[in-house]
Design a protein around this motif. Structure first.
Motif, PDB file in Angstrom:
ATOM      1  N   LEU A 323       0.826  -1.195   0.000  1.00 63.29           N
ATOM      2  CA  LEU A 323       0.000   0.000   0.000  1.00 63.29           C
ATOM      3  C   LEU A 323       0.866   1.252   0.000  1.00 63.29           C
ATOM      4  CD1 LEU A 323      -2.731  -0.767   2.705  1.00 63.29           C
ATOM      5  CD2 LEU A 323      -2.969  -0.933   0.223  1.00 63.29           C
ATOM      6  N   ARG A 324       0.415   2.259  -0.737  1.00 63.90           N
ATOM      7  CA  ARG A 324       0.975   3.594  -0.625  1.00 63.90           C
ATOM      8  C   ARG A 324       0.081   4.387   0.326  1.00 63.90           C
ATOM      9  NH1 ARG A 324       4.057   5.825  -4.295  1.00 63.90           N
ATOM     10  NH2 ARG A 324       3.188   4.488  -5.925  1.00 63.90           N
ATOM     11  N   VAL A 325       0.695   5.069   1.286  1.00 71.74           N
ATOM     12  CA  VAL A 325      -0.039   5.843   2.283  1.00 71.74           C
ATOM     13  C   VAL A 325       0.161   7.332   2.019  1.00 71.74           C
ATOM     14  CG1 VAL A 325      -0.333   6.316   4.748  1.00 71.74           C
ATOM     15  CG2 VAL A 325       0.301   4.012   3.991  1.00 71.74           C
ATOM     16  N   ASP A 326      -0.932   8.031   1.805  1.00 65.72           N
ATOM     17  CA  ASP A 326      -0.914   9.489   1.681  1.00 65.72           C
ATOM     18  C   ASP A 326      -1.540  10.037   2.961  1.00 65.72           C
ATOM     19  OD1 ASP A 326      -1.339  12.172   1.194  1.00 65.72           O
ATOM     20  OD2 ASP A 326      -2.105  11.890  -0.834  1.00 65.72           O
ATOM     21  N   ALA A 327      -0.703  10.398   3.916  1.00 66.98           N
ATOM     22  CA  ALA A 327      -1.200  10.797   5.239  1.00 66.98           C
ATOM     23  C   ALA A 327      -2.111  12.017   5.163  1.00 66.98           C
ATOM     24  CB  ALA A 327      -0.013  11.071   6.167  1.00 66.98           C
ATOM     25  N   ALA A 328      -1.816  12.951   4.277  1.00 65.52           N
ATOM     26  CA  ALA A 328      -2.630  14.161   4.178  1.00 65.52           C
ATOM     27  C   ALA A 328      -4.061  13.833   3.758  1.00 65.52           C
ATOM     28  CB  ALA A 328      -1.988  15.136   3.186  1.00 65.52           C
ATOM     29  N   SER A 329      -4.207  12.919   2.806  1.00 65.45           N
ATOM     30  CA  SER A 329      -5.543  12.546   2.339  1.00 65.45           C
ATOM     31  C   SER A 329      -6.246  11.602   3.308  1.00 65.45           C
ATOM     32  CB  SER A 329      -5.455  11.878   0.963  1.00 65.45           C
ATOM     33  OG  SER A 329      -4.901  12.746  -0.001  1.00 65.45           O
ATOM     34  N   HIS A 396       7.465   6.650   5.853  1.00 64.86           N
ATOM     35  CA  HIS A 396       6.157   7.290   5.735  1.00 64.86           C
ATOM     36  C   HIS A 396       5.203   6.672   4.712  1.00 64.86           C
ATOM     37  CE1 HIS A 396       7.831  10.508   8.166  1.00 64.86           C
ATOM     38  NE2 HIS A 396       8.804  10.693   7.284  1.00 64.86           N
ATOM     39  N   ASP A 397       5.705   6.251   3.573  1.00 68.68           N
ATOM     40  CA  ASP A 397       4.829   6.063   2.414  1.00 68.68           C
ATOM     41  C   ASP A 397       4.359   4.637   2.146  1.00 68.68           C
ATOM     42  OD1 ASP A 397       5.287   8.728   2.073  1.00 68.68           O
ATOM     43  OD2 ASP A 397       6.535   8.545   0.285  1.00 68.68           O
ATOM     44  N   GLY A 398       5.040   3.618   2.699  1.00 72.77           N
ATOM     45  CA  GLY A 398       4.738   2.254   2.282  1.00 72.77           C
ATOM     46  C   GLY A 398       4.376   1.321   3.418  1.00 72.77           C
TER      47      GLY A 398
END
Length: 428
Positions: A323-329, A396-398
């Protein structure tokens, strides 16, 4: 049921480990389908092992028409290669491949910095120097432009890793390898069944290496395979797995270079062949489940599947779903997501491994004691970093979701329920 049960299982694991171990054994035996247990038998593994144990041949060293030869034929056909060579492990497969292709101390092999540290260890145990490269933000695998920048006068090979069964950009990497007269090794240890531009992973390089060990697509406890289209190279590899003895392949009792005991036992070969027989059906079930999950993720703008170079789940192997995680969204970050998944008994991990250059052996400079030749200072400067994309993905992202989340409907629904509850809780 799983929503209530799995958090209790996590608590049991933390407070009463012996009771947890007993529960796991019982669950595997009697409720494997409910809990998505893996590894599991995919065909007639028990019968194959029984047949070998009743025979007089448990070792691959002598005889013809043995289990490992039948496995090699089936495996080569499955991955679209002319030759397959059964070996003791994926790590040994990588070491043997480097040695058989002529790499020597002082030569360098480039691979991504956040693959499993076993890759760097295998490269070094072959006498070759690992050189780390950064990854692509989009695929979470090698950034070809970064690889180009790190090629030096001692570079002799590129290692392309199909991380978690997502297909790597091997077409571009093969072009790059040819431009610089480099060998291309596909690390498909996690990638059996992945497809790149219509061709199976492992069939693009000078060699492809596979593993049958822990968390791999098919499992035998240990063991591995090398595939190649080059008949001369295949014969050399078969010689190397017998301490370099050339009797079987070349008809002379001699050894021409340093080698290993890289043999696979007949027992493991029997298991691997049956796992391979049942794997297409198993992989389809996993892909279908991940496809349903991908549809579910459409309601979560901060989470998306990373498929490497693939444009659909039908080209991926999914030893882990990334998964890619976009914390802002999403409204929260990777750390909180992983903590909540873990608390609820959902198997999860990082999308890629910790950066190899951060491990004590490399960070302290201990690796220098084992490099015999070459421009060690240049390699040291390269491997010290930075590797910004890999650092972002790890921090952060994965996020990776364990394969067992997609091996039963209950597990997948539980995963979806946890994600739904987490996002609703944040919205409230």
């Amino acid at each position: 049921m799983l929503q209530r049960l799995l958090p209790l299982v996590v608590l049991l694991r933390e407070r009463f480990p012996p009771a947890y171990d007993l529960l796991v054994r019982l669950a595997k035996r009697f409720m494997g389908g409910v809990f998505g247990v893996y590894p599991r038998t995919l065909a007639n593994e028990v019968g194959a092992v029984t047949e070998i144990l009743r025979s007089s041949q448990w070792n691959m060293a002598y005889g013809r028409g043995l289990a490992h030869e039948r496995l090699e034929n089936d495996f080569a056909e499955a991955v679209g290669a002319r030759h397959a060579i059964a070996v003791a492990s994926g790590g040994v497969a990588l070491q043997m491949s480097l040695r058989a292709m002529g790499l020597k101390p002082g030569d360098e092999a480039i691979h991504q910095v956040d693959t499993c540290s076993a890759t760097a260890m295998a490269v070094m145990n072959a006498g070759v120097t690992p050189v780390f490269a950064d990854i692509s933000d989009s695929t979470f695998m090698l950034d070809c432009s970064d690889v180009q920048r790190r090629i030096g006068p001692h570079t002799r090979a590129l290692i392309a890793t199909h991380m978690w069964g997502n297909p790597e950009n091997v077409s571009a990497l093969r072009t790059l390898a040819r431009e610089h007269s480099l060998k291309l090794i596909e690390d498909a240890c996690l990638g059996l069944g992945a497809v790149v531009d219509g061709r199976p992973a492992g069939s693009w390089g000078d060699v492809g290496v596979f593993s049958f060990g822990c968390i791999k697509p098919i499992q035998t406890g240990e063991g591995g395979m090398i595939v190649t289209h080059d008949e001369t190279l295949a014969r050399e590899l078969r010689s190397l797995r017998h301490w370099g003895d050339r009797t079987i392949e070349f008809g002379v009792r001699d050894a021409t270079q340093l080698a290993w005991n890289g043999r696979m036992s007949e027992i493991l070969a029997g298991v691997a062949r049956e796992q391979l027989r049942g794997y297409p059906r198993h992989l389809k079930e996993v892909r279908d489940a991940v496809g349903e999950f991908q549809i579910f993720l459409e309601d979560f703008p901060g989470l998306s599947l990373v498929l490497g170079m693939a444009d659909s789940v039908s080209s991926c192997g999914f030893t882990q779903a990334v998964l890619r995680v976009d914390a802002a969204s999403l409204g929260f970050g990777k750390t909180e997501l992983m903590a909540e998944l873990t608390r609820n008994g959902v198997a999860n991990w990082h999308a890629n491994f910790e950066l190899i250059n951060g491990l004590s052996f490399f960070r302290s400079g201990g690796w220098r004691d084992w490099i015999l030749r070459g421009d060690i200072d240049r390699v040291g400067k390269n491997n010290d970093g930075p590797f910004p994309a890999a650092e972002r993905v790890y921090a952060h992202d994965g996020v990776g979701l364990g394969k067992m989340n997609f091996l039963s409907l209950g597990n997948r629904k539980h995963l979806e329920s946890v994600l739904r509850s987490l996002t609703k809780g944040r919205a409230a």
